[in-house]
Design an enzyme around this catalytic site. Sequence first.
Site, PDB file in Angstrom:
ATOM      1  CG  ASP A  86       7.302   5.749  -2.074  1.00 20.46           C
ATOM      2  OD1 ASP A  86       6.552   6.317  -2.891  1.00 20.46           O
ATOM      3  OD2 ASP A  86       7.095   4.598  -1.650  1.00 20.46           O
ATOM      4  CD  GLU A 185       0.151  -1.395  -2.519  1.00 20.90           C
ATOM      5  OE1 GLU A 185       0.758  -0.323  -2.649  1.00 20.90           O
ATOM      6  OE2 GLU A 185       0.390  -2.209  -1.604  1.00 20.90           O
TER       7      GLU A 185
END
Length: 276
Positions: A86, A185
Amino acid sequence: MAPAVVRISAETIRARKGGVPIVCLTAYTYPVARLLDDHVDLLLVGDSVAMVLHGHKTTLGASLEMMIAHGQAVMRGSAKACVVVDMPVDSYETSVAQAVASARRIVEETGCQGVKLEGGVDVAGQIAAIVASGIPVMGHIGLQPQSVEKEGGYKIKGRTPENVAALIRDADAVEKAGAFSLVIEGTVETVAADLTRRIAIPTIGIGASSDCDGQILVIDDMIGLTVDRVPKFVKEYADLRSVVADAAARYAAEVRSRTFPGPGHVFSAKTGKDNA
Ligand code: KIV
């Protein structure tokens, strides 16, 4: 001789659109990466590490140095999985040049297969530039944990027509910018399923839909090690909280009663008989 293990590339993940679901989990450490590597297609060194391992309240506690250190540990522990690291907050939003420099640092210092960053239309320029520099990018739309303070909490996406239109624009922008896959998400199930049908790159759901091309969960949530609140979308496949608490209680009792260390855990005076 055992056959050499071939690491799964970002290109291989992209090619799995519409096929057997892509299995993803987060990993942050060497031992966990070793345990998961045989079972998953992709390991994400998520910026959730800031919360899960470092005790920060949000992912805003992650830094580039933190992501690189955990990325290196996961790469040491895995041989087969596609490893994606990330990009933490403040490492890519300011400019395309900042984004490319941060992505390059992550890949050069960890050896990972790609990077992930949050955002859609707003970061399409960054995604395109990182991809043009030769680094595969995974997108992340819907609920974006790095925006949670700005938004005043963890808000499910896709519940208004305006928001659905924005999600479509974001998914299209990430795909057009050249990402190899897209995390969706915290998004209404039917919307996530529609986005999956709409774009040509694999979608990876978390709190999204079983129609997504793959699924991801935070490892500590999935094994029941999370001590704070566990989100609704998590399924706990083990209860490591109880295992750890029980082991600690038995150890404490044995130390206090001088039962541990026992005869098998101490060294005799005779040399050459035993090694540590
Ligand atoms: O940081 C993270 O763990 C993530 C996943 C939950 C997708 O971004």
